[in-house]
Design an enzyme around this catalytic site. Sequence first.
Site, PDB file in Angstrom:
ATOM      1  N   LYS A   2      57.210  48.582  33.648  1.00 26.15           N
ATOM      2  CA  LYS A   2      56.123  48.180  34.541  1.00 26.15           C
ATOM      3  C   LYS A   2      56.646  47.138  35.525  1.00 26.15           C
ATOM      4  CE  LYS A   2      51.270  47.380  33.433  1.00 26.15           C
ATOM      5  NZ  LYS A   2      50.379  46.708  32.521  1.00 26.15           N
ATOM      6  N   ARG A  60      35.667  43.142  29.449  1.00 23.14           N
ATOM      7  CA  ARG A  60      34.701  42.892  30.519  1.00 23.14           C
ATOM      8  C   ARG A  60      33.581  43.909  30.531  1.00 23.14           C
ATOM      9  NH1 ARG A  60      39.339  43.185  34.883  1.00 23.14           N
ATOM     10  NH2 ARG A  60      39.595  44.981  33.550  1.00 23.14           N
ATOM     11  N   HIS A  78      40.959  35.172  31.800  1.00 23.93           N
ATOM     12  CA  HIS A  78      41.888  34.940  30.684  1.00 23.93           C
ATOM     13  C   HIS A  78      41.669  33.552  30.093  1.00 23.93           C
ATOM     14  CE1 HIS A  78      44.625  37.891  32.993  1.00 23.93           C
ATOM     15  NE2 HIS A  78      44.142  38.536  31.957  1.00 23.93           N
ATOM     16  N   SER A 130      43.195  41.782  37.881  1.00 25.15           N
ATOM     17  CA  SER A 130      44.485  41.384  38.455  1.00 25.15           C
ATOM     18  C   SER A 130      44.829  42.170  39.709  1.00 25.15           C
ATOM     19  CB  SER A 130      45.598  41.545  37.419  1.00 25.15           C
ATOM     20  OG  SER A 130      45.404  40.634  36.368  1.00 25.15           O
TER      21      SER A 130
END
Length: 159
Positions: free
Chosen positions: A41, A90, A17, A128
């Site tokens: 979430k 990515r 990030h 993550s």
Amino acid sequence: MVAAVFPGSFDPPTYGHLNVIQRASALFDKIDVLVSVNPGKSSLFSAEERVSLLKEMTKGLKNVEVHSCDTLVVEYARKIGAKALLRGIRNAADFSYEFDLALVNRSLNDGVETVFIPTEPKFFSVRSSAIKELAGFGGDLSKMVPPVVEEALRKKFSK
């Protein structure tokens, strides 16, 4: 002035990030890093904790601000007058997902363009979920997250 919004859950914020934020800060007059709050979430870190971590990580970047919101990102962008949404990618799977999201966002607000910034190859595997799992086992996080985030993760998993 061209402002951009870099939204994400940032749970936790990573070197990947930070890489995108640093590179984008050289391209735009203002970057608004936006911690997106999704009540559906569950997150390891609260929105306030993620904002605090990101502020610490970006304190040397004068054109970067960090905020949180619980609205649509395109509505937030409209509200602050941002012309771009930044998305870090990515791999091809990230691109496919982000491309579809960009089309939806464009249909909701055609005044905002999505700009994809691929992370540097050394951060391709930084995810993550993997970081949280590794932290839970006490693994080495030093190549994945800044020290401030590593410390916060250690505290979370020492409880």
